[in-house]
Write a protein that holds these residues in place. Structure first.
Motif, PDB file in Angstrom:
ATOM      1  N   PHE A  53      16.753 109.435  80.000  1.00 47.95           N
ATOM      2  CA  PHE A  53      16.256 110.714  80.135  1.00 47.95           C
ATOM      3  C   PHE A  53      17.050 111.961  79.520  1.00 47.95           C
ATOM      4  O   PHE A  53      16.570 112.911  78.854  1.00 47.95           O
ATOM      5  N   PHE A  54      18.402 111.403  79.590  1.00 52.07           N
ATOM      6  CA  PHE A  54      19.415 112.207  79.086  1.00 52.07           C
ATOM      7  C   PHE A  54      18.754 112.218  77.602  1.00 52.07           C
ATOM      8  O   PHE A  54      18.817 113.659  76.884  1.00 52.07           O
ATOM      9  N   LEU A  55      18.747 111.457  76.795  1.00 50.76           N
ATOM     10  CA  LEU A  55      18.566 111.413  75.440  1.00 50.76           C
ATOM     11  C   LEU A  55      17.028 112.056  75.225  1.00 50.76           C
ATOM     12  O   LEU A  55      17.034 113.000  74.324  1.00 50.76           O
TER      13      LEU A  55
ATOM     14  N   GLU B 156      17.735 121.452  80.224  1.00 53.22           N
ATOM     15  CA  GLU B 156      17.556 120.127  80.771  1.00 53.22           C
ATOM     16  C   GLU B 156      18.832 119.185  80.461  1.00 53.22           C
ATOM     17  O   GLU B 156      19.171 118.350  81.354  1.00 53.22           O
ATOM     18  N   ALA B 157      19.532 119.434  79.316  1.00 54.32           N
ATOM     19  CA  ALA B 157      20.370 118.459  78.985  1.00 54.32           C
ATOM     20  C   ALA B 157      21.705 118.561  79.833  1.00 54.32           C
ATOM     21  O   ALA B 157      22.358 117.751  80.344  1.00 54.32           O
TER      22      ALA B 157
ATOM     23  N   VAL C 119      21.298 117.066  83.331  1.00 53.71           N
ATOM     24  CA  VAL C 119      20.998 115.554  83.603  1.00 53.71           C
ATOM     25  C   VAL C 119      22.569 115.121  83.974  1.00 53.71           C
ATOM     26  O   VAL C 119      22.669 113.922  84.571  1.00 53.71           O
TER      27      VAL C 119
ATOM     28  N   SER D  93      23.896 112.412  69.563  1.00 58.17           N
ATOM     29  CA  SER D  93      22.622 113.373  69.839  1.00 58.17           C
ATOM     30  C   SER D  93      22.941 114.568  70.368  1.00 58.17           C
ATOM     31  O   SER D  93      22.570 115.833  70.171  1.00 58.17           O
ATOM     32  N   LEU D  94      23.878 114.342  71.529  1.00 54.37           N
ATOM     33  CA  LEU D  94      24.454 115.820  72.110  1.00 54.37           C
ATOM     34  C   LEU D  94      25.064 116.715  71.083  1.00 54.37           C
ATOM     35  O   LEU D  94      25.004 117.823  70.928  1.00 54.37           O
TER      36      LEU D  94
ATOM     37  N   ALA E  91      15.900 114.587  76.993  1.00 49.17           N
ATOM     38  CA  ALA E  91      16.095 115.947  77.154  1.00 49.17           C
ATOM     39  C   ALA E  91      16.686 116.568  75.884  1.00 49.17           C
ATOM     40  O   ALA E  91      16.179 117.733  75.529  1.00 49.17           O
ATOM     41  N   ILE E  92      17.686 115.748  75.374  1.00 49.39           N
ATOM     42  CA  ILE E  92      18.409 116.337  74.287  1.00 49.39           C
ATOM     43  C   ILE E  92      17.397 116.353  73.004  1.00 49.39           C
ATOM     44  O   ILE E  92      17.259 117.494  72.411  1.00 49.39           O
TER      45      ILE E  92
ATOM     46  N   LEU F 142      22.488 118.466  68.961  1.00 48.10           N
ATOM     47  CA  LEU F 142      21.881 119.650  69.883  1.00 48.10           C
ATOM     48  C   LEU F 142      22.713 120.807  69.951  1.00 48.10           C
ATOM     49  O   LEU F 142      22.367 121.960  69.547  1.00 48.10           O
TER      50      LEU F 142
ATOM     51  N   LEU G  30      24.437 108.567  72.986  1.00 50.58           N
ATOM     52  CA  LEU G  30      24.118 110.094  73.284  1.00 50.58           C
ATOM     53  C   LEU G  30      25.302 110.914  72.428  1.00 50.58           C
ATOM     54  O   LEU G  30      24.788 112.177  72.271  1.00 50.58           O
TER      55      LEU G  30
ATOM     56  N   PHE H   1      20.470 107.729  81.384  1.00 51.50           N
ATOM     57  CA  PHE H   1      20.923 107.763  80.123  1.00 51.50           C
ATOM     58  C   PHE H   1      19.539 108.190  79.314  1.00 51.50           C
ATOM     59  O   PHE H   1      19.554 108.916  78.105  1.00 51.50           O
TER      60      PHE H   1
END
Ligand code: HDD
Ligand code: HEM
Ligand code: HEM
Lengths: 414, 447
Positions: free
Chosen positions: B115-117, A56-57, A60, A317-318, B119-120, A321, A314, B113
């Motif tokens: 939804f990005f968060l 998913e990531a 996006v 967070s990324l 998804a992560i 992950l 982000l 953004f």
């Protein structure tokens, strides 16, 4: 100036989508070509497990590119989406079917069901990047004029340049995926899989290089403007970087150095996109410069602020992950989680107090929101009503159920 | 007839406008129920996990893990359908995007953004069940809940803007002086939509999940696990439903003030009336509601808090500025009817729970839950039909018409057909996956 910054954001998003999402599509392609039997099965499972947590990531990024583009360059998006309606629709359908197959993949082990699902997954993994690549080719070869469906609905994306860019998108994804999956196999200590994916990386790398070279010849015939851009100045620099990184990656893969190969493969692909952008300057669509296409200043500033603020949240967070992915935090279960001490389950006395408060909030909310007409009263009314709902939830104590509680007459408490 | 704005691209003739609208509506109808799970389900899962952290009772852990699988499946479907919507925004309505992208696009960018968060952290949460400490795992769930809400705030801000446009000026029909922040978040219309949708998220998620376990209960599956799995979402929906009625009334008053033509369509009010009545049921023809039950002066009272207030009727607007009255009116009545029944059911449940400390024991109650589950979805879609069809023929209220926004590309019927088929398969696939999950026995080791 501002519009260039926003364009760079969009391009960065496109690069990341190509590098991450593209690899995800590529993994799907290798699943299609995995062959029968347990060996094929192992390849498919490896590809699935490597991609599942980041699926998913990775995707996006496409949404990011779309939303930034339509905010900052609205006329471009309107023109592109109407003229290229067919390839973009097909790409969207590909994404739907891919999502369906992805959701189902982990749900079944019945062989013939698996086969249908895997084939759907793989087919849409080819279709979607091809169509997106073909759309890029259409823009790059100036076949999308400004206007609502002003370009040709077919030849804008069925033409030599588009076919080339479409194929290139598919093959580049496959190449990236093979390199990443080989690196994953090394990490997992699976020498068989490592060999398989090393081989695939080499083959698809050669293919991608050949396509890129052939591409220059095609573009020379079909889109002279683009060719000139790619063979001079910044465009040329990007082409050289891409070629060097591509060759370097092949060498690294040959010597089974997959970790650095991951990076250089990504650079090779990113440089192609950079080269396209450089070659096309200063127009975005025929006769429409970047400056003319851009939204008003206030909007551009808003986008920049939003992207930077979002990035600050982000990025870590990324990072988390991918760190968990790359250091293998997701492969082996650690020691079983310690069981917390058992405490009393009941909320006990607060319940009555909560209920009274909930009722009070409900009445206050009713007066403020429903009876009064002022906007300020409404704000507090909504807050009071939401508080009433939350308090009532805890007052009821939804998990405080007596041991043989309720249920329709014929049910048996276990 | 064209409106005041000069579109970014020249308007075109599109013979399949209706199909384009239906395609948009179909995509929303599939996406929005999934969105409800994005809004409410993470919070419910986290509540259960929090009970596990507090009590160490493995039944909570088992339940939270089960629900996580459901969450992932629905999230994947949400991503897919949401991506389609993003494409459609440009594919079906390129002129809307080209003309106003600079005004409303920011909302979608921030939505992206969030939804990005989401998804992560869904990635981390799902794959971290056995790999992170219980507390760290719980904490990685919090951003999921926050992002789900933030994302829906952003989309709704766009919708609020479409219904009550501001934050820009038209000079000779050109969009200038754009202030996207004010357009989206300084907008009074946005607030009732957000609160109403947020509550709808809890109502729909709560009744759907509870409904699934109610089916089980009627078939005799009624262990401690099932009781908790039914009670928690049901309680959430039950506390939200009565509040929803009050918020819906607020929404209607906002509509009365900012979109009088929509209010007139909701109520089927043919001519401007002093002390206007409300009609329950019935059918609108020739400027009046036939076969309805009239409640005198109620509309004036509800909309303006004055039994003698004058309510603008449809006759004050040119015919080509009116939405299709019966569609809007029936959708509105459906929503209000279902909303009222759900609120009553909820109050009954809360009363029993509170007085007897127990779950209800009558068969009909569980039967009612089974019916309430799809009914809540119907109310949800009906509400959006009210808002969106009620805004027609405008895409941007009183600024741009839907037929000016539409694409000039051909082939809409083909994409519509393919999309409908794809969504049928998607729904089937999701249902099949969830069913698989439901029939898989609970792991014995986890109690
Ligand atoms: C479970 C769902 C649900 C339930 C039980 C209700 N609604 Fe609703 N309603 C929605 C779900 C919804 C929605 C789908 O979420 C809408 C669409 C747009 C919006 O903001 O919320 C909506 C819109 C909406 C609108 C239009 C707002 C606009 O155009 O901006 C009004 C006037 C109401 N509602 C009124 C009510 C009343 C009086 C209800 C109670 C009896 C009610 N709703 C119950
Ligand atoms: C941004 C561009 C948008 C456009 C062009 C658009 C336009 C439309 C159109 C033309 C319809 C169909 C009306 C009909 O059937 O007569 C529709 C329906 C709908 N729209 Fe919008 N809308 C947009 C944004 C939104 C947003 C942001 C939301 C929600 C937040 C939303 C929610 C809905 C819903 C729920 C429906 C009706 C679903 C149904 O009929 O089943 N729309 N929209
Ligand atoms: C024009 C309309 C819309 C567009 C373009 C759109 C776009 C998207 C996209 C791209 C995603 C997937 C992002 C991802 O997680 O990767 C998504 C999911 C989601 N959307 Fe929409 N959406 C629209 C309408 C709505 C509406 C009406 C709501 C709510 C009121 C909403 C709330 C959500 C939520 C909460 C999710 C998370 C998915 C989940 O948790 O299941 N969206 N949307």
């Amino acid at each position: 100036m501002l519009e260039t910054i926003v364009l760079l954001f969009a391009l960065a998003g496109l690069v990341l989508y190509t590098v991450l999402g593209g690899a995800d599509f590529g993994a799907g392609l290798w699943q299609l070509l995995s062959g029968p039997g347990p060996r094929g099965r192992a390849i498919r499972d490896h590809a699935h497990h490597a991609m599942a947590p980041v699926w998913e990531a990775n995707h996006v990024w496409l949404i990011f590119v779309l939303t930034v583009a339509w905010t900052a360059f609205p006329v471009v998006v309107g023109s592109v989406a109407s003229t290229l309606a067919i390839p973009l629709s097909i790409a969207a359908f590909g994404i739907v079917f891919r999502g369906i197959a992805y959701a189902l993949q982990s749900a079944t082990d019945v062989p013939h069901e698996r086969r249908v699902i895997d084939t759907t997954f793989a087919a849409s993994s080819i279709l979607t990047p091809y169509m997106l690549g073909a759309a890029v080719g259409a823009i790059a070869s100036q076949r999308v004029p400004v206007g609502n469906a002003a370009g040709d609905l077919m030849t804008s994306w069925v033409n030599p340049t588009s076919i080339l860019t479409g194929c290139l998108a598919v093959v580049a994804g496959a190449f990236l995926a093979a390199v990443y999956l080989a690196a994953d196999a090394v990490r997992l200590g699976e020498p068989d899989l490592e060999r398989e994916f090393r081989m695939r990386a080499l083959i698809s790398g050669v293919l991608a290089g050949a396509l890129a070279l052939a591409g220059l010849a095609v573009v020379r015939q079909d889109a002279r403007h683009l060719y000139d851009g790619l063979t001079s100045g910044l465009g040329l620099a990007a082409v050289i970087v891409s070629a060097a990184a591509g060759l370097g990656t092949m060498a690294l893969v040959w010597w089974s150095k997959f970790q650095p190969a991951r990076v250089s493969a990504a650079v090779a692909v990113a440089a192609i996109i950079g080269g396209w952008a450089a070659a096309q300057r200063p127009t975005v669509l025929p006769g429409l410069t970047l400056h003319e296409a851009a939204a008003p200043r206030s909007t551009l500033i808003a986008v920049i602020v939003a992207v930077l603020a979002g990035g600050i949240i982000l990025a870590p967070s990324l990072g988390l992950l991918f760190r968990l992915m790359l250091i293998g935090g997701f492969d082996r279960p650690s020691e079983p989680a310690p069981t917390p001490a058992r405490r009393t389950a009941r909320y006990g006395t607060p319940a009555v107090g909560f209920a009274r408060l909930a009722l009070a909030c409900l009445v206050a909310g009713f007066v403020l929101l429903t009876v009064l007409d002022q906007g300020v009263a409404h704000v507090f009314g909504v807050i009071a009503l939401v508080a009433a709902a939350a308090l009532a939830f805890f007052a009821v104590g939804p998990t405080d159920l007596p041991d043989s509680s309720g249920g329709p007459p014929n049910s048996h408490a276990r | 007839m064209l409106s005041a704005v000069v579109a970014g691209l020249a308007p075109v003739q599109q013979s399949y406008l209706l199909q384009a609208r239906q395609m948009q509506a179909l995509s929303f109808a599939v996406h929005i129920p999934l969105v409800c799970f994005g809004i409410a389900f993470p919070a419910l899962v986290l509540f259960i996990e929090w009970r596990y952290l507090r009590t160490g009772d493995v039944v909570y852990r088992t339940l939270a893990r089960r629900w996580t699988k459901v969450l992932v499946t629905l999230f994947a479907a949400g991503v897919v359908t949401g991506t389609v919507l993003s494409f459609e925004m440009a594919l079906l309505w390129p002129n809307f995007t080209a003309t106003f992208g600079s005004v409303f696009g920011l909302g979608f960018a921030i939505e992206g953004f969030s939804f990005f968060l989401e998804a992560i952290f869904i990635g981390i949460y799902v794959y971290g069940w056995d790999r992170l400490s219980p507390r760290a795992h719980f904490l990685t769930g919090l951003p999921i809940a926050v992002a789900g809400v933030l994302g829906s705030i952003m989309v709704i801000s766009v919708n609020g803007w479409m219904n009550h446009p501001q934050g820009f000026r038209l000079v000779d029909g050109k969009v200038t002086d754009v202030n996207p922040w004010r357009a989206l978040f300084g907008n009074s219309y946005f607030w009732h939509e957000f609160v109403h949708m947020y509550l709808a998220g809890y109502i729909v998620t709560g009744f759907l999940v509870a409904g699934a376990y109610a089916v089980g209960a009627l078939r005799g599956r009624w262990g401690r696990y099932e009781r908790i799995a039914l009670a928690v979402p049901l309680t959430a929906a039950a506390v939200a439903s009565p509040v929803q009625v009050l918020v819906g009334d607020w929404a209607a008053r906002d509509v009365a003030h900012t979109q009088p033509v929509k209010l007139a369509a909701l109520e089927g009010l043919g001519r401007t009336t002093r002390g206007a009545p409300i009609h329950v049921l019935g059918w609108y023809t020739d400027g009046r509601v036939e076969y309805g039950i009239a409640v005198p002066r109620l509309l004036s009272f509800l909309a303006f808090h004055n039994v003698n207030a004058t309510v603008t009727g449809l006759n004050s607007f040119p015919a080509n500025d009116q939405p299709p009255v019966n569609v809007v009116r029936i959708a509105f009545q459906l929503m209000v009817g279902i909303g009222t029944l759900l609120a009553l059911l909820s109050l009954g449940f809360l009363f029993v729970r509170w007085r007897r400390g127990n779950l209800p024991t009558s068969r009909w109650f569980y039967g009612a839950l089974v019916v309430a589950a799809p009914a809540s979805v119907v109310a949800l879609i009906a509400g959006w039909v009210t808002t969106e069809v009620g805004r027609q023929p405008w895409v941007v209220y009183r600024i741009m018409r839907t037929n000016e926004a539409v694409t000039g590309a051909s082939g809409i019927p083909v994409s519509y057909a393919v999309l409908a088929a794809a969504y049928l398969i998607l729904i089937g696939a999701v249902a099949w996956t969830l069913r698989r999950l439901a029939v898989t026995p609970l792991p014995a080791s986890e109690g």
